[in-house]
Structures are given as C-alpha cells and as structure tokens.
Write a protein that holds these residues in place. Structure first.
Motif, PDB file in Angstrom:
ATOM      1  N   LEU A 114      -1.180  11.952  -1.971  1.00  0.00           N
ATOM      2  CA  LEU A 114      -0.340  10.481  -2.026  1.00  0.00           C
ATOM      3  C   LEU A 114       0.292   9.965  -0.992  1.00  0.00           C
ATOM      4  O   LEU A 114       0.266   8.860  -1.027  1.00  0.00           O
ATOM      5  N   TYR A 115       0.740  10.857   0.072  1.00  0.00           N
ATOM      6  CA  TYR A 115       1.444  10.211   1.253  1.00  0.00           C
ATOM      7  C   TYR A 115       0.733   9.340   2.039  1.00  0.00           C
ATOM      8  O   TYR A 115       1.277   8.875   2.924  1.00  0.00           O
ATOM      9  N   THR A 116      -0.473   9.509   1.986  1.00  0.00           N
ATOM     10  CA  THR A 116      -1.390   8.488   2.845  1.00  0.00           C
ATOM     11  C   THR A 116      -1.378   7.019   2.214  1.00  0.00           C
ATOM     12  O   THR A 116      -2.069   6.214   2.795  1.00  0.00           O
ATOM     13  N   TYR A 117      -0.965   6.910   1.205  1.00  0.00           N
ATOM     14  CA  TYR A 117      -0.813   5.525   0.769  1.00  0.00           C
ATOM     15  C   TYR A 117       0.297   4.520   1.030  1.00  0.00           C
ATOM     16  O   TYR A 117       1.380   5.360   0.764  1.00  0.00           O
ATOM     17  N   GLY A 118       0.210   3.403   1.015  1.00  0.00           N
ATOM     18  CA  GLY A 118       1.364   2.557   1.307  1.00  0.00           C
ATOM     19  C   GLY A 118       2.248   2.460   0.058  1.00  0.00           C
ATOM     20  O   GLY A 118       3.489   2.120   0.138  1.00  0.00           O
ATOM     21  N   TYR A 119       1.476   2.489  -0.853  1.00  0.00           N
ATOM     22  CA  TYR A 119       2.285   2.145  -2.200  1.00  0.00           C
ATOM     23  C   TYR A 119       1.855   2.807  -3.337  1.00  0.00           C
ATOM     24  O   TYR A 119       0.362   2.980  -3.387  1.00  0.00           O
ATOM     25  N   ILE A 120       2.152   3.353  -4.117  1.00  0.00           N
ATOM     26  CA  ILE A 120       1.940   4.199  -5.396  1.00  0.00           C
ATOM     27  C   ILE A 120       2.324   3.727  -6.627  1.00  0.00           C
ATOM     28  O   ILE A 120       3.555   3.485  -7.007  1.00  0.00           O
ATOM     29  N   ALA A 121       1.482   3.221  -7.536  1.00  0.00           N
ATOM     30  CA  ALA A 121       1.819   2.933  -9.022  1.00  0.00           C
ATOM     31  C   ALA A 121       1.351   3.928  -9.837  1.00  0.00           C
ATOM     32  O   ALA A 121       0.476   4.456  -9.919  1.00  0.00           O
ATOM     33  N   VAL A 122       2.286   4.353 -10.704  1.00  0.00           N
ATOM     34  CA  VAL A 122       2.088   5.338 -11.667  1.00  0.00           C
ATOM     35  C   VAL A 122       2.128   4.830 -13.016  1.00  0.00           C
ATOM     36  O   VAL A 122       2.898   4.186 -13.508  1.00  0.00           O
ATOM     37  N   PHE A 123       0.927   4.973 -13.741  1.00  0.00           N
ATOM     38  CA  PHE A 123       0.791   4.373 -15.173  1.00  0.00           C
ATOM     39  C   PHE A 123       0.763   5.420 -16.158  1.00  0.00           C
ATOM     40  O   PHE A 123      -0.216   6.123 -16.164  1.00  0.00           O
ATOM     41  N   MET A 163      -2.962  -3.836   2.770  1.00  0.00           N
ATOM     42  CA  MET A 163      -2.294  -2.467   2.457  1.00  0.00           C
ATOM     43  C   MET A 163      -3.122  -1.645   1.386  1.00  0.00           C
ATOM     44  O   MET A 163      -3.620  -2.334   0.577  1.00  0.00           O
ATOM     45  N   THR A 164      -3.147  -0.401   1.768  1.00  0.00           N
ATOM     46  CA  THR A 164      -3.959   0.253   0.485  1.00  0.00           C
ATOM     47  C   THR A 164      -2.951   0.946  -0.421  1.00  0.00           C
ATOM     48  O   THR A 164      -1.921   1.553   0.011  1.00  0.00           O
ATOM     49  N   ALA A 165      -3.282   0.536  -1.551  1.00  0.00           N
ATOM     50  CA  ALA A 165      -2.376   1.153  -2.556  1.00  0.00           C
ATOM     51  C   ALA A 165      -3.141   1.994  -3.657  1.00  0.00           C
ATOM     52  O   ALA A 165      -4.446   2.223  -3.746  1.00  0.00           O
ATOM     53  N   VAL A 166      -2.563   2.732  -4.482  1.00  0.00           N
ATOM     54  CA  VAL A 166      -3.072   3.646  -5.493  1.00  0.00           C
ATOM     55  C   VAL A 166      -2.656   3.495  -6.732  1.00  0.00           C
ATOM     56  O   VAL A 166      -1.262   3.281  -6.899  1.00  0.00           O
ATOM     57  N   LEU A 167      -3.144   3.609  -7.709  1.00  0.00           N
ATOM     58  CA  LEU A 167      -2.917   3.586  -9.152  1.00  0.00           C
ATOM     59  C   LEU A 167      -3.419   4.846  -9.732  1.00  0.00           C
ATOM     60  O   LEU A 167      -4.312   5.186  -9.891  1.00  0.00           O
ATOM     61  N   ILE A 168      -2.317   5.753 -10.091  1.00  0.00           N
ATOM     62  CA  ILE A 168      -2.637   7.099 -10.782  1.00  0.00           C
ATOM     63  C   ILE A 168      -2.173   6.660 -12.237  1.00  0.00           C
ATOM     64  O   ILE A 168      -1.096   6.489 -12.628  1.00  0.00           O
ATOM     65  N   TYR A 169      -3.120   6.703 -13.283  1.00  0.00           N
ATOM     66  CA  TYR A 169      -2.948   6.637 -14.593  1.00  0.00           C
ATOM     67  C   TYR A 169      -3.059   8.328 -15.203  1.00  0.00           C
ATOM     68  O   TYR A 169      -3.810   9.163 -14.649  1.00  0.00           O
ATOM     69  N   PHE A 170      -2.230   8.224 -16.151  1.00  0.00           N
ATOM     70  CA  PHE A 170      -2.158   9.501 -16.993  1.00  0.00           C
ATOM     71  C   PHE A 170      -2.464   9.266 -18.317  1.00  0.00           C
ATOM     72  O   PHE A 170      -1.845   8.630 -19.364  1.00  0.00           O
ATOM     73  N   ASP A 171      -3.729   9.760 -18.941  1.00  0.00           N
ATOM     74  CA  ASP A 171      -4.370   9.431 -20.222  1.00  0.00           C
ATOM     75  C   ASP A 171      -4.998  10.568 -20.700  1.00  0.00           C
ATOM     76  O   ASP A 171      -6.293  10.635 -20.577  1.00  0.00           O
ATOM     77  N   LYS A 172      -4.569  11.576 -21.325  1.00  0.00           N
ATOM     78  CA  LYS A 172      -5.178  12.709 -21.759  1.00  0.00           C
ATOM     79  C   LYS A 172      -6.188  12.387 -22.721  1.00  0.00           C
ATOM     80  O   LYS A 172      -7.438  13.131 -22.685  1.00  0.00           O
ATOM     81  N   LYS A 173      -6.234  11.455 -23.685  1.00  0.00           N
ATOM     82  CA  LYS A 173      -7.080  11.216 -24.760  1.00  0.00           C
ATOM     83  C   LYS A 173      -8.053  10.043 -24.366  1.00  0.00           C
ATOM     84  O   LYS A 173      -9.075   9.771 -25.094  1.00  0.00           O
ATOM     85  N   LYS A 174      -7.957   9.563 -23.122  1.00  0.00           N
ATOM     86  CA  LYS A 174      -8.953   8.706 -22.570  1.00  0.00           C
ATOM     87  C   LYS A 174      -9.270   7.418 -23.562  1.00  0.00           C
ATOM     88  O   LYS A 174     -10.499   7.241 -23.764  1.00  0.00           O
ATOM     89  N   HIS A 175      -8.167   6.783 -23.717  1.00  0.00           N
ATOM     90  CA  HIS A 175      -8.376   5.395 -24.741  1.00  0.00           C
ATOM     91  C   HIS A 175      -8.873   4.668 -23.962  1.00  0.00           C
ATOM     92  O   HIS A 175      -8.896   4.163 -22.905  1.00  0.00           O
ATOM     93  N   PRO A 176      -9.934   3.537 -24.901  1.00  0.00           N
ATOM     94  CA  PRO A 176     -10.682   2.546 -23.997  1.00  0.00           C
ATOM     95  C   PRO A 176      -9.715   1.252 -23.612  1.00  0.00           C
ATOM     96  O   PRO A 176      -9.603   0.680 -22.555  1.00  0.00           O
ATOM     97  N   GLN A 177      -8.418   1.271 -24.413  1.00  0.00           N
ATOM     98  CA  GLN A 177      -7.471   0.231 -24.141  1.00  0.00           C
ATOM     99  C   GLN A 177      -6.856   0.616 -22.496  1.00  0.00           C
ATOM    100  O   GLN A 177      -6.582  -0.216 -22.044  1.00  0.00           O
TER     101      GLN A 177
END
Length: 136
Positions: free
Chosen positions: A48-57, A1-15
């Motif tokens: 996003l609808y092309t992915y089987g699973y969507i992870a939102v971080f 399965m192909t999944a996607v992790l979409i992350y939201f980080d405006k300040k681009k923290h290394p952590q």
C-alpha cells in the motif's frame, strides 16, 4: 496520482460493486489511475505504501452492530499501511449505528497513523459518486 480503493466485503454483495463502479467513474477527475483491490484477497506482493492515496471502503456492516472486523486493521498493516499514509474512509450506511460504525473504523485506522482527509457514509449511488469526486 495513483490511488487505490481497498474494499472489504466478505459476502460479495452486488450493491458493493455498484458503489465501487460509481466511485471509480467519479474519481477520474482527480486521479490518473484508481486501482481497486479486494482487501480480503490481497496478494503478498500488494504493498500500500506505493500509492499516493488510499481509500478504504468497509462494506461489511451488520444491521445492529457498530463494530468492524478487527482483521481489517491487521490486513492493512501487513500490506504496508504505515504512519503518514493519506486517504479516506468510506462505509456503508446500512441499519442502525452507521455513524458510530464509521467513527470506529476511522479511530482504528488513525491509531495506525493513517491520515484521514475525508470520510463518507454511502447510502446510495449518488453518495458514492460524490465520494469518488473527493478521492485524491
């Protein structure tokens, strides 16, 4: 399965990237391919609808706030988040109101029809690894 992790980080923290690396490494047990996308830099062709699973971080958490950036929902809707999409929500455990922040993000995504099967509040790299094992 192909999944996607979409992350939201405006300040681009290394952590944030440390957590993403741990998630990606652990996710290979359940996903054939995990793609990583910066939510604030999505291209017009990213759907996003092309992915089987969507992870939102959501890594954009203020210390004293429980509200999330409303642009997150707008961005996800514009890129194909539709009713019936399945995925998980990951938030950062930073400061006060981390639990309420996670609930607010989940409620916002569920209002779009997003089906959440897992959520986690990441406080360290071990939490990120456990979360990665549950993606898929």
């Amino acid at each position: 399965m192909t999944a996607v992790l979409i992350y939201f980080d405006k300040k681009k923290h290394p952590q944030t990237h440390t957590y993403i690396d741990a998630i990606k490494k652990a996710a290979h047990s359940r996903c054939d391919d995990l793609r990583i996308l910066d939510g604030y830099s999505l291209a017009d062709t990213d759907r996003l609808y092309t992915y089987g699973y969507i992870a939102v971080f959501c890594a954009d958490k203020n210390v004293f706030s429980s509200s999330y950036d409303p642009k997150i929902l707008t961005i996800l809707k514009e890129h194909g988040l539709k009713s019936g999409c399945k995925g998980c929500v990951l938030t950062l455990g930073k400061g006060l109101f981390s639990g309420k922040f996670a609930r607010n993000v989940m409620n916002g995504l569920e209002s779009c029809g997003f089906i959440i099967d897992y959520f986690n509040i990441l406080k360290n790299v071990a939490d990120a690894s456990r979360a990665g094992e549950n993606i898929g």
